[in-house]
Design a protein around this motif. Structure first.
Motif, PDB file in Angstrom:
ATOM      1  N   LYS A   1      59.717  72.805 -44.123  1.00 37.65           N
ATOM      2  CA  LYS A   1      59.857  73.844 -45.145  1.00 37.65           C
ATOM      3  C   LYS A   1      60.983  74.798 -44.759  1.00 37.65           C
ATOM      4  N   SER A   2      61.036  75.148 -43.481  1.00 38.09           N
ATOM      5  CA  SER A   2      62.118  75.957 -42.923  1.00 38.09           C
ATOM      6  C   SER A   2      62.040  75.874 -41.413  1.00 38.09           C
ATOM      7  N   PRO A   3      63.166  75.572 -40.743  1.00 40.50           N
ATOM      8  CA  PRO A   3      63.149  75.541 -39.278  1.00 40.50           C
ATOM      9  C   PRO A   3      62.857  76.903 -38.674  1.00 40.50           C
ATOM     10  N   ALA A   4      62.972  77.962 -39.466  1.00 41.65           N
ATOM     11  CA  ALA A   4      62.706  79.306 -38.961  1.00 41.65           C
ATOM     12  C   ALA A   4      61.265  79.472 -38.505  1.00 41.65           C
ATOM     13  N   PHE A   5      60.338  78.661 -39.023  1.00 40.96           N
ATOM     14  CA  PHE A   5      58.942  78.774 -38.603  1.00 40.96           C
ATOM     15  C   PHE A   5      58.799  78.538 -37.097  1.00 40.96           C
ATOM     16  N   SER A   6      59.655  77.686 -36.533  1.00 40.04           N
ATOM     17  CA  SER A   6      59.542  77.365 -35.109  1.00 40.04           C
ATOM     18  C   SER A   6      59.722  78.591 -34.222  1.00 40.04           C
ATOM     19  N   PHE A   7      60.472  79.572 -34.678  1.00 40.00           N
ATOM     20  CA  PHE A   7      60.716  80.760 -33.857  1.00 40.00           C
ATOM     21  C   PHE A   7      59.424  81.538 -33.599  1.00 40.00           C
TER      22      PHE A   7
ATOM     23  N   ASP B   1      56.820  87.834 -42.045  1.00 36.47           N
ATOM     24  CA  ASP B   1      56.140  88.099 -43.319  1.00 36.47           C
ATOM     25  C   ASP B   1      56.999  87.660 -44.498  1.00 36.47           C
ATOM     26  N   ALA B   2      58.280  88.006 -44.449  1.00 34.86           N
ATOM     27  CA  ALA B   2      59.182  87.660 -45.550  1.00 34.86           C
ATOM     28  C   ALA B   2      59.300  86.145 -45.705  1.00 34.86           C
ATOM     29  N   LEU B   3      59.344  85.430 -44.580  1.00 33.46           N
ATOM     30  CA  LEU B   3      59.423  83.969 -44.617  1.00 33.46           C
ATOM     31  C   LEU B   3      58.148  83.354 -45.199  1.00 33.46           C
ATOM     32  N   SER B   4      56.999  83.783 -44.689  1.00 29.29           N
ATOM     33  CA  SER B   4      55.729  83.168 -45.081  1.00 29.29           C
ATOM     34  C   SER B   4      55.265  83.579 -46.469  1.00 29.29           C
TER      35      SER B   4
ATOM     36  N   ASP C   1      68.764  78.355 -44.042  1.00 30.95           N
ATOM     37  CA  ASP C   1      68.538  79.223 -45.188  1.00 30.95           C
ATOM     38  C   ASP C   1      68.717  80.668 -44.741  1.00 30.95           C
ATOM     39  N   GLU C   2      68.646  81.587 -45.689  1.00 30.31           N
ATOM     40  CA  GLU C   2      68.886  82.995 -45.363  1.00 30.31           C
ATOM     41  C   GLU C   2      67.827  83.553 -44.422  1.00 30.31           C
ATOM     42  N   HIS C   3      66.584  83.138 -44.595  1.00 30.69           N
ATOM     43  CA  HIS C   3      65.539  83.612 -43.682  1.00 30.69           C
ATOM     44  C   HIS C   3      65.833  83.145 -42.258  1.00 30.69           C
ATOM     45  N   SER C   4      66.268  81.912 -42.116  1.00 29.79           N
ATOM     46  CA  SER C   4      66.584  81.386 -40.789  1.00 29.79           C
ATOM     47  C   SER C   4      67.715  82.170 -40.140  1.00 29.79           C
ATOM     48  N   LYS C   5      68.708  82.514 -40.916  1.00 34.45           N
ATOM     49  CA  LYS C   5      69.837  83.282 -40.380  1.00 34.45           C
ATOM     50  C   LYS C   5      69.385  84.641 -39.853  1.00 34.45           C
ATOM     51  N   ARG C   6      68.547  85.317 -40.636  1.00 32.46           N
ATOM     52  CA  ARG C   6      68.092  86.651 -40.227  1.00 32.46           C
ATOM     53  C   ARG C   6      67.160  86.579 -39.020  1.00 32.46           C
TER      54      ARG C   6
END
Length: 358
Positions: A102-108, A135-138, A323-328
């Motif tokens: 869904k987004s690699p940002a979840f791994s962080f 919170d913004a991602l989820s 995605d933008e969430h991942s960048k932030r």
């Protein structure tokens, strides 16, 4: 995902309430379903989920009553996130890297190769801006996330054959989720992801030749020592694995501020308690494993670790571009990481090194 693909025959949304009487006070009792991605009898993770549910129930004096379902008991393994987002279940207890597609940002918020330890992850999420970004991602998926457990530094994993050099990684069929799996893939391994409950059978059948799981305590309880002869460390891929309590957003917003605070505090308390339990019991079970002498406990060669680290930096950086969430999230992670590494090295790192001088 359609509900019947998540849960055959699921009825109306969980979390139905009923009124119960207390002296002079009208109270509402909420019955909530927590689903996990762990085998029902797994110590450490499933037992932490059970304990958290009991803690929330007790702390709210029964206003919230949480019922826990292990993997496959209410929804299928690795479908917990979708079930909670859809409102089929109210809460999940799982690791965020399972949602990396869904987004690699979840791994962080679970584990990053050579990234935060357990204490560092909690510091970033609580006081470094991580929670707001999470919170913004989820929220896009109708989920409110909270850290609620940590396994501590994990082991590198089990293998049916020796891994003495980088060449031995090529073609190795290895179970590893998250960004760590991508690191191994780039070094030539064939990376797969199967639910925890299927690891032993997959190793026994030869479907995979190696797998990471957690650490000595839950690994031996699951019987991994019976199907693999080599046990490697360190767990470069998961230096301090955070586990999440994910709550359906509509359910979360239905709580008054006092109940939200209770759940937040219960999750934080369980994070600390679970980490202590993993460290204490992993130490004991490692002694037991070494005493039995049937399994070789080995450190990855430094040449392997150096290459894992080099590739890891590229993989983590590339995850930020999705995605933008991942960048932030990556920008916040990168800003916090150097300072916390500096402090960790000066504080715990120097003490740990000094203890070996005697």
């Amino acid at each position: 995902m359609r509900r019947r693909d998540i849960l055959a025959g699921a009825g109306s949304l969980a979390g139905l309430s009923l009124s119960i009487a207390k002296p002079g006070v009208a109270q509402t009792k909420r019955r909530l379903k927590m689903v996990t991605d762990w085998p029902a009898d797994l110590p450490g993770l499933q037992s932490s989920a059970d304990r958290l549910a009991q803690r929330i129930t007790a702390a709210t004096e029964g206003r919230i009553e949480v019922e826990v379902f292990g993997a496959g008991k209410f929804v299928r393994a690795l479908e917990t996130f979708d079930a909670v987002g859809a409102g089929v279940a109210d809460m999940y207890h799982s690791a965020e890297y399972y949602w990396e597609k869904k987004s690699p940002a979840f791994s962080f918020f679970a584990a990053v190769p050579f990234g935060f330890t357990a204490n560092e992850l909690f510091a970033w999420v609580q006081y470094g801006g991580g929670q707001e970004l999470w919170d913004a991602l989820s929220n896009q998926y109708n989920v409110k996330p909270l850290l609620c457990c940590n396994t501590g530094t994990q082991m590198g994993g089990w293998c049916t054959r020796e891994i003495a050099s980088l060449q031995d990684l090529k073609g190795l069929r290895y179970r590893m989720p998250g960004l760590g799996g991508e690191v191994l893939r780039r070094l030539g391994a064939i990376v797969v992801n199967v639910p925890g409950g299927d690891i032993v059978a997959s190793l026994k059948s030869g479907a995979i030749e190696g797998s990471e799981w957690i650490g000595p305590w839950p690994d031996l309880a699951m019987g991994l020592q019976n199907v693999a002869a080599y046990y490697y460390y360190p767990g470069f891929h998961e230096p301090g694995t955070g586990i999440t309590l994910g709550i359906n957003k509509r359910v979360w917003e239905s709580f008054d501020p006092s109940l939200r605070r209770v759940i937040e505090d219960a999750s934080a308390a369980e994070y600390t308690r679970s980490l202590a339990e993993f460290n204490a019991k992993n130490a004991l079970w490692l002694q037991k494993l070494r005493g039995e002498g049937a399994v070789k406990v080995l450190k990855f060669d430094d040449s392997i670790l150096k290459e894992l680290y080099r590739v890891s930096r590229d993989v983590v950086a590339e995850a930020s571009t999705a995605d933008e969430h991942s960048k932030r999230i990556y920008a916040s992670y990168q800003q916090f990481l150097p300072s916390i590494i500096d402090w960790s090295d000066i504080a715990e790192g120097s003490i740990l090194g000094s203890r070996r001088l005697a």
